[in-house]
Design a protein around this motif. Structure first.
Motif, mmCIF file in Angstrom:
data_model
loop_
_atom_site.group_PDB
_atom_site.id
_atom_site.type_symbol
_atom_site.label_atom_id
_atom_site.label_comp_id
_atom_site.label_asym_id
_atom_site.label_seq_id
_atom_site.Cartn_x
_atom_site.Cartn_y
_atom_site.Cartn_z
ATOM 1 N N GLY A 184 0.804 -1.226 0.000
ATOM 2 C CA GLY A 184 0.000 0.000 0.000
ATOM 3 C C GLY A 184 0.832 1.269 0.000
ATOM 4 O O GLY A 184 0.286 2.373 0.039
ATOM 5 N N ALA A 200 3.906 4.064 1.268
ATOM 6 C CA ALA A 200 3.963 4.911 2.466
ATOM 7 C C ALA A 200 2.634 5.645 2.646
ATOM 8 O O ALA A 200 2.209 5.936 3.764
ATOM 9 N N THR A 201 1.937 5.893 1.539
ATOM 10 C CA THR A 201 0.654 6.608 1.606
ATOM 11 C C THR A 201 -0.340 5.887 2.515
ATOM 12 O O THR A 201 -1.104 6.529 3.238
ATOM 13 N N PHE A 247 -0.090 6.763 6.114
ATOM 14 C CA PHE A 247 -0.619 8.057 6.568
ATOM 15 C C PHE A 247 -1.925 7.851 7.356
ATOM 16 O O PHE A 247 -2.247 8.629 8.243
ATOM 17 N N TRP A 254 5.139 15.767 1.209
ATOM 18 C CA TRP A 254 4.749 14.448 1.750
ATOM 19 C C TRP A 254 4.253 14.563 3.178
ATOM 20 O O TRP A 254 3.267 13.930 3.560
ATOM 21 N N CYS A 276 8.587 14.101 8.268
ATOM 22 C CA CYS A 276 9.053 13.379 7.082
ATOM 23 C C CYS A 276 10.563 13.624 7.040
ATOM 24 O O CYS A 276 11.009 14.749 6.815
ATOM 25 N N THR A 321 11.240 14.215 -0.426
ATOM 26 C CA THR A 321 11.746 13.771 -1.724
ATOM 27 C C THR A 321 11.615 14.847 -2.806
ATOM 28 O O THR A 321 12.474 14.963 -3.676
ATOM 29 N N ASP A 324 8.394 9.384 8.527
ATOM 30 C CA ASP A 324 8.350 8.852 7.163
ATOM 31 C C ASP A 324 9.788 8.937 6.633
ATOM 32 O O ASP A 324 10.297 10.030 6.394
ATOM 33 N N GLN A 376 10.869 1.723 -2.604
ATOM 34 C CA GLN A 376 11.273 1.932 -4.000
ATOM 35 C C GLN A 376 12.289 3.040 -4.266
ATOM 36 O O GLN A 376 12.463 3.446 -5.397
ATOM 37 N N LYS A 377 12.944 3.521 -3.198
ATOM 38 C CA LYS A 377 13.994 4.522 -3.434
ATOM 39 C C LYS A 377 15.364 3.923 -3.123
ATOM 40 O O LYS A 377 16.225 3.845 -3.989
#
Ligand code: PMP
Length: 427
Positions: free
Chosen positions: A138, A140-141, A144, A166, A212, A216, A238, A261-262
């Motif tokens: 799902g 990082a969103t 939240f 973010w 955060c 990004t 985050d 994914q980073k």
């Protein structure tokens, strides 16, 4: 030979008397830990198949000279070594006769993969034993909303320090599930700063303080972390875009979460590191897929997890450990960022960094051109030189070079050489 060892470290109850007691309902505090783990740690070496293995004959099809330097913010570049290892194991994982994509998530092969990934991550970040590691989905969103649902009643107050878009998104989502206060926002200064922590007016009742750690889009990164003023409050971060890019003292946080994914894998995996005493007190309306207790009790295997993504994260963790761990990784990241920021400085205003110097990100480097009409040309010419994804986020414009762990020094050196050449031609 297949061997089995127990128990899984995930569910060992460890109390830390120095930690504040968090749960809202004290009688519920350790409910989660009284549930015995049914999960058995498994080490697999595929006996039968290994006696007659089918060796992978796959040769890497893309030699490194055919790859681009990918400066994307995420999904982002992955270590070449990891990609080649995955390629060699794609068709037939370690002689088991199947790909990781085809394995049952409850089979001994995949259990060995997820357990190794978890254990290597614990080593990398020196995660204390009173923390659980969850591999979720799902993005990082999703966290939240999962975080307020798990930590708060609907009337509870929480604090948000918003240093970029973010953090702002997380703040807005939390409004549905608790009462968040915006204690500081960098929006009016286009998210280029982080305030001094002493000046923050924290709410003494805030259940948690959310930050955060690295924005990004705006390239603003915390170099140190604030402490919640509520003695029972916790810090939630985050870390999607600076996860595993440097050592972090996990014990300062109640929750760290990150999309993979980073820095650590493909999209589809979200990692949550959570202090165990915070688990088990979610709001009643919490969907099962957002309840940390469910995932912790089931060792991230409540439903079908993103198996291949977790496998890839495991390969990245192995690679980071082989590089000497996060102390060494941070040294490399600092060097890459330094040469890029220096090139911007030495351009005497031809290139500009909008971010205040002390909080410039080591991971995402936004920059603009004094002659903004040249930006499209810059991006086009760079792409011809095999340096791609340099366009800044649509909300900020300009350029952005994301230089995560897997971006080689050679990629940043090539970018800097190109920047100098471009300036010489266009100044
Ligand atoms: N937080 C940060 C810092 C991010 O960079 C991103 C995505 N780029 C997100 C949250 C959202 O992550 P996801 O797309 O995995 O939901």
């Amino acid at each position: 030979m297949a061997t089995t060892t127990t128990p899984n470290s995930l569910l060992i109850k460890t109390s830390n008397p120095s930690k504040p007691s968090f749960p809202r309902n004290p009688s519920n505090k350790n409910a989660f830990f009284t549930t015995a783990s049914k999960f058995q740690s498994t080490k697999v070496t595929c006996t039968a198949q290994l006696q007659n293995p089918t060796p992978s004959t796959t040769k890497p099809t893309i030699p490194s000279q055919d790859r681009v330097f990918n400066f994307a913010a995420g999904p982002a570049t992955l270590p070449e070594k990891v990609l080649k290892k995955a390629e060699s194991e794609l068709y037939n994982w370690r002689g088991c006769g199947m790909s990781v994509m085809e394995m049952s998530h409850r089979g001994k092969e995949f259990l060995s993969i997820i357990q190794k990934a978890e254990s290597d991550l614990k080593t990398l970040l020196s995660i204390p034993s009173d923390y659980a590691v969850l591999f979720l989905q799902g993005g990082a969103t999703t966290q939240f909303s999962a975080i307020p649902l798990n930590l708060c009643e609907s009337n509870d107050q929480v604090d948000f320090l918003v240093t970029g878009s973010w953090g702002d998104k997380a703040f807005k989502e939390a409004q549905k599930f608790c009462k968040p206060n915006l204690i500081w926002s960098g929006k009016s200064e286009k998210y280029t700063k982080i305030p001094s922590f002493d000046s923050l007016e924290q709410n003494l009742n805030a259940r948690y303080l959310h930050i955060c750690a690295n924005e990004t889009i705006h390239g603003v990164e915390f170099k140190d972390y604030p402490t919640p003023k509520n003695k029972d409050g916790i810090l939630v971060a985050d870390m999607s875009s600076d996860f595993c890019s440097k050592p972090v003292d996990v014990s300062k946080f109640g929750i760290i979460y990150a999309g993979a994914q980073k820095n650590v894998g493909p999209s589809g995996v979200t990692i949550v590191i959570i202090r165990k005493d915070l688990i088990g007190d979610a709001q009643k309306i919490t969907p099962v897929m957002l309840d940390y207790k469910i995932h912790a009790e089931n060792n991230s295997l409540y439903n079908t997890p993103p198996c291949y993504g977790i496998y890839m994260c495991g390969l990245v963790f192995e690679d980071l450990l082989e590089q000497g761990g996060l102390v060494e990784v941070e040294k490399k990241n600092k060097k890459k960022a330094e040469i890029l920021y220096n090139a911007i400085k030495e351009s005497k205003g031809f290139y500009r960094s909008p971010v205040e110097k002390s909080v410039r990100s080591l991971m995402n480097v936004p920059f603009t051109l004094e002659k903004s009409e040249l930006e499209a040309e810059f991006i086009k010419e760079a792409a011809k030189e095999k340096m791609v994804q340099l366009k800044g986020h649509r909300s900020v414009g300009g350029m952005r070079a994301s230089i995560y762990n897997a971006m080689p020094l050679a990629g940043v050196e090539k970018l800097v050489a190109f920047m100098k050449d471009f300036q010489a031609r266009h100044a």
